[in-house]
Design an enzyme around this catalytic site. Structure first.
Site, PDB file in Angstrom:
ATOM      1  N   CYS A   2      58.936  65.164  15.113  1.00  0.00           N
ATOM      2  CA  CYS A   2      57.642  65.804  15.381  1.00  0.00           C
ATOM      3  C   CYS A   2      56.929  66.074  14.061  1.00  0.00           C
ATOM      4  O   CYS A   2      57.530  66.066  13.001  1.00  0.00           O
ATOM      5  CB  CYS A   2      57.891  67.107  16.115  1.00  0.00           C
ATOM      6  SG  CYS A   2      58.873  66.868  17.610  1.00  0.00           S
ATOM      7  N   ARG A  27      53.234  59.414  12.760  1.00  0.00           N
ATOM      8  CA  ARG A  27      54.628  59.606  13.177  1.00  0.00           C
ATOM      9  C   ARG A  27      54.813  59.314  14.658  1.00  0.00           C
ATOM     10  O   ARG A  27      55.921  59.215  15.141  1.00  0.00           O
ATOM     11  CB  ARG A  27      55.073  61.045  12.878  1.00  0.00           C
ATOM     12  CG  ARG A  27      55.043  61.426  11.401  1.00  0.00           C
ATOM     13  CD  ARG A  27      55.182  62.929  11.228  1.00  0.00           C
ATOM     14  NE  ARG A  27      56.506  63.391  11.519  1.00  0.00           N
ATOM     15  CZ  ARG A  27      57.432  63.627  10.579  1.00  0.00           C
ATOM     16  NH1 ARG A  27      57.137  63.421   9.321  1.00  0.00           N
ATOM     17  NH2 ARG A  27      58.631  64.059  10.887  1.00  0.00           N
ATOM     18  N   TRP A  75      57.141  64.808  19.598  1.00  0.00           N
ATOM     19  CA  TRP A  75      57.754  63.557  20.057  1.00  0.00           C
ATOM     20  C   TRP A  75      58.839  64.012  21.020  1.00  0.00           C
ATOM     21  O   TRP A  75      59.877  64.516  20.597  1.00  0.00           O
ATOM     22  CB  TRP A  75      58.337  62.788  18.879  1.00  0.00           C
ATOM     23  CG  TRP A  75      59.089  61.558  19.265  1.00  0.00           C
ATOM     24  CD1 TRP A  75      60.440  61.433  19.442  1.00  0.00           C
ATOM     25  CD2 TRP A  75      58.546  60.263  19.548  1.00  0.00           C
ATOM     26  NE1 TRP A  75      60.767  60.163  19.809  1.00  0.00           N
ATOM     27  CE2 TRP A  75      59.622  59.413  19.884  1.00  0.00           C
ATOM     28  CE3 TRP A  75      57.272  59.741  19.553  1.00  0.00           C
ATOM     29  CZ2 TRP A  75      59.451  58.078  20.206  1.00  0.00           C
ATOM     30  CZ3 TRP A  75      57.107  58.397  19.866  1.00  0.00           C
ATOM     31  CH2 TRP A  75      58.174  57.586  20.207  1.00  0.00           C
ATOM     32  N   ASN A 101      60.975  70.825  15.011  1.00  0.00           N
ATOM     33  CA  ASN A 101      61.272  69.398  14.909  1.00  0.00           C
ATOM     34  C   ASN A 101      62.787  69.290  14.908  1.00  0.00           C
ATOM     35  O   ASN A 101      63.464  69.974  14.153  1.00  0.00           O
ATOM     36  CB  ASN A 101      60.707  68.830  13.603  1.00  0.00           C
ATOM     37  CG  ASN A 101      60.983  67.328  13.493  1.00  0.00           C
ATOM     38  OD1 ASN A 101      61.269  66.665  14.487  1.00  0.00           O
ATOM     39  ND2 ASN A 101      60.904  66.801  12.288  1.00  0.00           N
ATOM     40  N   GLY A 102      63.342  68.488  15.811  1.00  0.00           N
ATOM     41  CA  GLY A 102      64.798  68.294  15.834  1.00  0.00           C
ATOM     42  C   GLY A 102      65.352  68.540  17.224  1.00  0.00           C
ATOM     43  O   GLY A 102      64.645  68.478  18.222  1.00  0.00           O
ATOM     44  N   GLU A 489      70.247  38.883  15.725  1.00  0.00           N
ATOM     45  CA  GLU A 489      69.271  39.895  15.308  1.00  0.00           C
ATOM     46  C   GLU A 489      68.761  39.607  13.903  1.00  0.00           C
ATOM     47  O   GLU A 489      67.565  39.730  13.629  1.00  0.00           O
ATOM     48  CB  GLU A 489      69.902  41.291  15.390  1.00  0.00           C
ATOM     49  CG  GLU A 489      69.042  42.416  14.878  1.00  0.00           C
ATOM     50  CD  GLU A 489      67.705  42.571  15.601  1.00  0.00           C
ATOM     51  OE1 GLU A 489      67.509  41.921  16.650  1.00  0.00           O
ATOM     52  OE2 GLU A 489      66.842  43.304  15.090  1.00  0.00           O
ATOM     53  N   LYS A 493      64.786  39.027  13.049  1.00  0.00           N
ATOM     54  CA  LYS A 493      64.064  39.796  12.026  1.00  0.00           C
ATOM     55  C   LYS A 493      63.338  38.860  11.075  1.00  0.00           C
ATOM     56  O   LYS A 493      62.192  39.080  10.702  1.00  0.00           O
ATOM     57  CB  LYS A 493      65.061  40.689  11.283  1.00  0.00           C
ATOM     58  CG  LYS A 493      65.440  41.921  12.086  1.00  0.00           C
ATOM     59  CD  LYS A 493      64.304  42.910  12.086  1.00  0.00           C
ATOM     60  CE  LYS A 493      64.291  43.879  13.239  1.00  0.00           C
ATOM     61  NZ  LYS A 493      64.177  43.339  14.565  1.00  0.00           N
ATOM     62  N   GLU A 496      60.351  37.112  12.878  1.00  0.00           N
ATOM     63  CA  GLU A 496      59.180  37.939  13.223  1.00  0.00           C
ATOM     64  C   GLU A 496      58.534  38.539  11.978  1.00  0.00           C
ATOM     65  O   GLU A 496      57.372  38.913  12.016  1.00  0.00           O
ATOM     66  CB  GLU A 496      59.553  39.025  14.224  1.00  0.00           C
ATOM     67  CG  GLU A 496      60.548  40.050  13.765  1.00  0.00           C
ATOM     68  CD  GLU A 496      60.795  41.117  14.834  1.00  0.00           C
ATOM     69  OE1 GLU A 496      59.896  41.404  15.633  1.00  0.00           O
ATOM     70  OE2 GLU A 496      61.907  41.673  14.851  1.00  0.00           O
ATOM     71  N   HIS A 512      79.905  22.022  16.891  1.00  0.00           N
ATOM     72  CA  HIS A 512      79.465  21.287  18.097  1.00  0.00           C
ATOM     73  C   HIS A 512      78.020  20.831  17.974  1.00  0.00           C
ATOM     74  O   HIS A 512      77.340  20.636  18.972  1.00  0.00           O
ATOM     75  CB  HIS A 512      79.644  22.184  19.322  1.00  0.00           C
ATOM     76  CG  HIS A 512      81.060  22.584  19.549  1.00  0.00           C
ATOM     77  ND1 HIS A 512      82.035  21.698  19.965  1.00  0.00           N
ATOM     78  CD2 HIS A 512      81.696  23.762  19.353  1.00  0.00           C
ATOM     79  CE1 HIS A 512      83.197  22.315  20.041  1.00  0.00           C
ATOM     80  NE2 HIS A 512      83.027  23.585  19.683  1.00  0.00           N
ATOM     81  N   LYS A 615      53.897  46.011  19.243  1.00  0.00           N
ATOM     82  CA  LYS A 615      55.071  46.893  19.262  1.00  0.00           C
ATOM     83  C   LYS A 615      55.630  47.017  20.678  1.00  0.00           C
ATOM     84  O   LYS A 615      56.820  47.162  20.867  1.00  0.00           O
ATOM     85  CB  LYS A 615      54.706  48.294  18.743  1.00  0.00           C
ATOM     86  CG  LYS A 615      55.893  49.254  18.660  1.00  0.00           C
ATOM     87  CD  LYS A 615      56.966  48.737  17.729  1.00  0.00           C
ATOM     88  CE  LYS A 615      58.186  49.628  17.684  1.00  0.00           C
ATOM     89  NZ  LYS A 615      59.311  49.004  16.952  1.00  0.00           N
TER      90      LYS A 615
HETATM   91  C1  AGP Z   1      62.077  43.432  17.743  1.00  0.00           C
HETATM   92  O1  AGP Z   1      61.961  43.685  16.358  1.00  0.00           O
HETATM   93  C2  AGP Z   1      60.747  43.279  18.429  1.00  0.00           C
HETATM   94  N1  AGP Z   1      59.922  44.399  18.133  1.00  0.00           N
HETATM   95  C3  AGP Z   1      60.885  42.937  19.905  1.00  0.00           C
HETATM   96  O2  AGP Z   1      61.821  41.890  20.038  1.00  0.00           O
HETATM   97  C4  AGP Z   1      61.350  44.104  20.816  1.00  0.00           C
HETATM   98  O3  AGP Z   1      62.696  44.399  20.570  1.00  0.00           O
HETATM   99  C5  AGP Z   1      61.193  43.661  22.268  1.00  0.00           C
HETATM  100  O4  AGP Z   1      59.830  43.354  22.496  1.00  0.00           O
HETATM  101  C6  AGP Z   1      61.651  44.723  23.261  1.00  0.00           C
HETATM  102  O5  AGP Z   1      60.863  45.870  23.104  1.00  0.00           O
HETATM  103  P1  AGP Z   1      61.365  47.229  23.782  1.00  0.00           P
HETATM  104  O6  AGP Z   1      62.675  47.564  23.169  1.00  0.00           O
HETATM  105  O7  AGP Z   1      60.295  48.232  23.477  1.00  0.00           O
HETATM  106  O8  AGP Z   1      61.515  46.966  25.259  1.00  0.00           O
END
Ligand code: AGP
Length: 620
Positions: A2, A27, A75, A101-102, A489, A493, A496, A512, A615
């Site tokens: 928060c 934030r 938050w 906050n916490g 993962e 990263k 993206e 394979h 996001k």
């Molecule tokens: C990952 O870095 C991306 N931001 C994306 O793959 C994300 O994980 C995916 O869109 C799922 O989002 P969510 O966890 O909000 O459902």
């Protein structure tokens, strides 16, 4: 995570506080509120939603002029994002106002204690407990200078968990006090005025002179007495003084170049906060909010984990842990495929949907399909009150705090921890693990925040490596067992953030076909399992490193401290602390996040807002 602002001085407290809250908006939050001291009382305004909603309330019902005030952007953790749960929270007599906050881990017992004395709570929050306890303690504290600070010390000594508390009392109109444990608090020192903030962004427009509070400390700011800091026992301590040399934008990022780097740095706290209040002292797990009865958990004979992107990778890691601990079969599915393949679901199926945002349409549609098929749905989510947890039968919130960067980092580690907790609760309830076995794993979980902190202290060589890879046009990632989802993962990263073709493989699959991709100098990142891992997976991965190195690959190896088997075949070794096999992704993922971030930064890209991405993907 928060946002907190406090002010004591000659200016209009409301103006200063609102400006500070605006600077803390980055934030992320879901409600906001303010309180000012005037005319012997406390005047407050609070509203769900964005600051604009609060400002509308203030325009319709202005608060009295005041030179002492506090403000908060919430938050949500305990209790949904509603007007009544917004801070500040008041004591019954309205004289004490508190913002927080916490997470107050022992709030349930303290709430029961307050209710036993006839206190009726106005909210579902843990914070409100502090307001009632403080009012009672204040009344029992001898009058005189520092009375509110003494009451705050007494209350703080009773609280467990992570908290930054800021409080005012109508009988001390020129004073604010604050207390902190495991949660940030900084003091701004101006000319005859003082500021409190969850970070310097709250007051950097007024002063760059700051005081950092240490663990278990209480600060009092008073127009006449100035600044006094003590420990929880009342011993005066000298706070660390420093001058903030960041500009306002840098302050929002905590001095980091990118929010993503700030959020990577917040990962130890995200892991710790996700564990808070869920690990009983007896080693048993306490997941009250999961809201599935022990019998319902015992009746489960199949688990699906359904999610997207990074959250899908968390699900893949969950599979190894849940199957190993519970012997329940686990299928992990990409949400966008799940409902179209007509999966076999029934009332004995548990569908775990993982989502940071709680708004991902693919995952939401999968959830609805699962419910139509009478399966039980448990959401693992980072945003309190978002759509996915609202539509689920049960929820386990991660407490990673708001994640601003599009690329998920701290929420990913928190998701994995939440999945471990779900697996352990299933094993515990179904008798697949004895209490002492659960307690042993719980102890391993408690050590994870420190392990992540250790990794973060070793990232300079990784950043240097990232700069040397900035021109790579492809980078491969290999892993086995829980290292395979980590490889996926790491590749995501890089894709993206740096827009580089990257691919994660199960290391055993290389021969394979994919090994044909190896050319001279091809960078290959290999996540090496613990030498103590089950079976001979470790030896096989070392062989895989040898195979690609023999074909000219530039091998970048993530391996445990002391694992020297990799040395003959590694061009670069990134060390991580020794961690139990199933928990290793919590530490092995971090270097991959930093590597991708550094490569993207070196290529001149916007790390926080990569092209083409959002996001939260709220379309199918
Ligand atoms: C990952 O870095 C991306 N931001 C994306 O793959 C994300 O994980 C995916 O869109 C799922 O989002 P969510 O966890 O909000 O459902």
């Amino acid at each position: 995570m928060c946002g907190i602002v406090g002010y004591v001085g000659p200016q209009s407290a409301l103006d200063v506080v609102l400006e500070g809250l605006r600077r803390l908006e980055y934030r992320g939050y879901d409600s906001a509120g303010v309180a000012v001291l005037a005319d012997g009382g406390t005047a407050t305004a609070k509203k769900a939603g964005k600051l604009a909603n609060l400002e509308k309330v203030l325009a319709d019902s202005p608060l009295p002029e005041s030179t002492t005030g506090i403000g908060h952007t919430r938050w949500a953790t305990h209790g949904g994002p509603t007007d009544r749960n917004a801070h500040p929270h008041l004591s019954v007599d309205g004289k004490v106002a508190v913002i927080h906050n916490g997470i107050i881990e022992n709030f349930a017992a303290l709430r029961a204690e307050c209710e036993a004395t006839g206190v009726e709570f106005a909210s579902e929050t843990d914070t409100e407990v502090a307001a009632h306890l403080l009012a009672k303690q204040y009344a029992e504290t001898p009058q005189g200078p520092g009375r509110l600070a003494e009451a705050m010390r007494a209350v703080s000594r009773r609280l467990e968990g992570a908290f930054t508390l800021v409080a005012s009392h109508a009988d001390e109109p020129d004073t604010l006090v604050a207390s902190r444990r495991n949660s940030p608090l900084v003091v701004g020192v101006g000319d005859g005025e003082y500021f409190l903030g969850s970070d310097v962004a709250a007051f950097i427009a007024h002063t760059r002179e700051a005081r950092e509070l240490g663990q278990d400390q209480v600060v009092e700011i008073d127009r006449r007495r100035g600044l006094t800091v003590t420990d929880f026992g009342g011993t005066v301590v000298e706070p660390t003084a420093y001058t903030v040399d960041w500009d306002a934008e840098a302050a929002e990022k905590g001095g980091h170049d990118w929010f993503m780097l700030k959020e990577i740095a917040e990962q130890p706290q995200a892991v710790a906060d996700t564990l808070l209040g869920r690990l009983g002292d007896d080693g048993q797990l306490v997941l009250d909010e999961v809201r599935l009865s022990d019998q319902e958990l015992r009746d489960i004979d199949k688990v699906f984990v359904v999610s997207c992107g990074t959250s899908y990778h968390a699900g893949l890691i969950a599979k190894y842990a849940i199957e190993h601990w519970t012997r329940i079969p686990v299928e992990v599915e990409v949400a966008s495929e799940f409902r179209y393949r007509d999966p076999v679901l029934d009332r004995s199926t548990l569908v775990v949907v993982i989502s940071q945002s709680g708004e991902t349409m693919d995952t939401l549609m999968a959830l609805r399909h699962a419910k139509d098929q009478k399966a039980r749905v448990l959401a693992i989510c980072n945003v309190n009150g978002s759509t996915i947890p609202r539509e689920s039968d049960a929820v386990l919130y991660t407490h990673a705090g708001p994640e601003v960067a599009v690329a998920s980092t701290k929420s990913f580690l928190a998701q994995i921890v939440a999945c471990y907790l779900v697996g352990l609760v299933l094993a515990q309830v179904r008798g697949m693990k004895y209490a002492d076995e659960v307690a042993a794993i719980v102890e391993d979980l408690r050590r994870l925040p420190d392990a992540v902190s250790q990794v973060l202290t070793r990232m300079e060589p990784v950043r240097e490596l990232g700069r040397s890879l900035a021109d790579a046009d492809t980078i491969l990632f290999l892993g086995r067992h829980v290292g395979f989802p980590v490889a996926l993962e790491g590749a995501l990263k890089l894709k993206e953030l740096a827009y580089i073709h990257a691919e994660g493989f199960a290391a055993g699959e290389l021969k394979h076909g994919p090994i044909a991709l190896i050319d001279r100098g091809t960078p290959v990142v290999v996540i090496v399992p613990s030498p103590r891992s089950r079976g001979s997976v470790h030896g096989k991965v070392v062989s895989n490193i040898q195979e690609v190195r023999a074909r000219g690959a530039r091998t970048i190896v993530i391996a445990e401290e002391g694992d020297d088997d990799v040395l003959p075949y590694a061009d670069h070794v990134i060390r991580v602390p020794r961690t139990p096999t199933l928990l290793a992704p919590i530490v092995t993922t971090v270097p991959l996040q930093v590597l991708a971030c550094e490569i993207a930064d070196t290529r001149g890209y916007d790390v926080d807002q990569p092209r083409n991405l959002a996001k939260s993907v709220t379309v199918e």
